[in-house]
Design an enzyme around this catalytic site. Structure first.
Site, mmCIF file in Angstrom:
data_model
loop_
_atom_site.group_PDB
_atom_site.id
_atom_site.type_symbol
_atom_site.label_atom_id
_atom_site.label_comp_id
_atom_site.label_asym_id
_atom_site.label_seq_id
_atom_site.Cartn_x
_atom_site.Cartn_y
_atom_site.Cartn_z
ATOM 1 N N GLY A 148 -8.697 0.999 -3.536
ATOM 2 C CA GLY A 148 -7.623 1.102 -4.508
ATOM 3 C C GLY A 148 -6.334 0.578 -3.922
ATOM 4 N N PHE A 153 -2.468 1.361 -2.714
ATOM 5 C CA PHE A 153 -1.598 2.471 -2.315
ATOM 6 C C PHE A 153 -0.309 2.514 -3.132
ATOM 7 C CE2 PHE A 153 -1.343 -0.534 1.526
ATOM 8 C CZ PHE A 153 -0.380 -1.358 0.973
ATOM 9 N N HIS A 209 5.767 -2.094 7.426
ATOM 10 C CA HIS A 209 6.640 -3.214 7.787
ATOM 11 C C HIS A 209 6.382 -4.450 6.928
ATOM 12 C CE1 HIS A 209 3.842 -5.243 11.059
ATOM 13 N NE2 HIS A 209 3.219 -5.027 9.917
ATOM 14 N N ASP A 214 -8.417 1.234 1.304
ATOM 15 C CA ASP A 214 -7.858 -0.116 1.294
ATOM 16 C C ASP A 214 -8.294 -0.810 0.015
ATOM 17 O OD1 ASP A 214 -6.626 -2.539 2.051
ATOM 18 O OD2 ASP A 214 -7.278 -2.313 4.137
#
Length: 337
Positions: free
Chosen positions: A222, A224, A242, A196
């Site tokens: 980091g 994504f 989402h 995360d």
């Protein structure tokens, strides 16, 4: 059964209930009632509130069944009110707080989103929700705790998934580690990676230690959108995709496709929209106002996954608000949207 006008009127008045619950949760009222009945005057001193105003709030919430009110005007907890206690394993206190703060303000700008297609939160705060939380640590902590509390609502299919033969699970956007912690507790031979942003995982070390899995789970930080840790045979993406448009969700999935083993499994915990899905469509409106993302139907999930090199293999329908989508690396070239 109520007449249609009254039923609609109750819906219109719903914003007041949200705020009443928010104030009670923010003040920690339920925590102070745990030892027994209290008058509003005494409760006000404990929580730092105006006694007359607090009495009116408590009277209203008692009418809704959140608290009790006896003839001596003392207030106590009902089973619903117990869920606002911080120490309740099923607590929804931080869910109520999150719903009453920036989420609530953004909902007040829903008209802007519907008229323009723009994200209400960005319009109101001048930046995206996650960028804003990076600068507001208290709000980020509330968000992480609220998300953790929703994990416990009516079971979590990621926790009950069969991980037989799997060795390394990677939780993408794993926050403080509630999900991966539970998975590792239930699967003592597995190891994990929590991935995360730094602000998202700031509480992870202590939480994983509380779960007793800190020796089997390393934390990597980091974005994504840049890359994700490689080598996992299960990748979990819970309530992440989402938040994003199709283009950005595809970019996240493409990075996971580069990192996952060819015989690996991708687990996506999100809504799979169907007709007359009140919970799913409510969450979809939340994405509209908060992040610019969306909930998706099964066919939309299938297409999104294909665009990043995955094949949808199964949908486990919801026990609570969210479903579980299972996907595998597709040997065919990605289908571009």
């Amino acid at each position: 059964m109520e007449p249609p006008r009254q039923e609609l009127f109750n819906m219109i008045q719903g914003y007041k209930t949200t705020q009443a619950l928010y104030v009670a949760a923010k003040l920690g009222v339920a925590d102070h009632l745990v030892h027994g009945l209290m008058r509003a005057e005494d409760l006000a001193k404990e929580v730092g509130a105006n006694s007359k105003a607090l009495f009116r709030l408590m009277r209203h919430l008692a009418a809704l069944g959140i608290f009790t009110q006896d003839k001596s005007t003392k207030f106590g907890l009902t089973p619903l009110g117990e869920l606002l206690r911080t120490d309740n394993p099923e607590s929804m206190r931080y869910s109520a707080i999150f719903s009453g703060e920036e989420n609530y303000k953004a909902a007040g700008n829903l008209l802007h989103s519907v008229r323009t297609g723009e994200t209400a939160f960005n319009h109101l705060y001048g930046k995206g929700h996650f960028d804003w939380m990076a600068e507001n640590t208290d709000a980020s902590s509330t968000f992480n705790k609220a998300m953790a509390q929703t994990l416990r609502r009516r079971g979590n299919p990621v926790e009950s998934y069969d991980y037989s033969g799997r060795h390394l699970v990677v939780d993408i956007g794993g926050g403080r580690g509630d999900l991966i912690g539970s998975v590792l507790v239930s699967n003592p031979t597995m190891e994990g990676i929590l991935f995360d942003l730094p602000q998202g995982s700031s509480e992870a070390q202590s939480h994983l230690k509380t779960k007793g899995v800190q020796d089997r789970c390393r934390i990597e930080t980091g974005s994504f959108f840049d890359s994700v840790p490689a080598g996992g045979d299960v990748y979990v993406v819970s309530r992440i995709l989402h938040d994003w448009s199709d283009d950005k969700a595809t970019a996240i999935l493409a990075n996971i496709r580069k990192a996952i083993k060819e015989d690996g499994t991708l687990l996506i915990r999100d809504s799979v929209l169907s007709d007359n899905d009140v919970q799913g469509s409510t969450l979809d409106l939340t994405m509209l106002i908060m992040t610019g993302g969306q909930e998706r139907t099964e066919s939309e999930w299938r297409s999104l996954l294909q665009s990043a090199g995955f094949a949808l293999t199964r949908v486990y329908k919801k026990e609570g608000q969210l479903d579980l989508v299972e996907a595998k690396p597709d040997k065919q070239p990605p289908h571009r949207r």
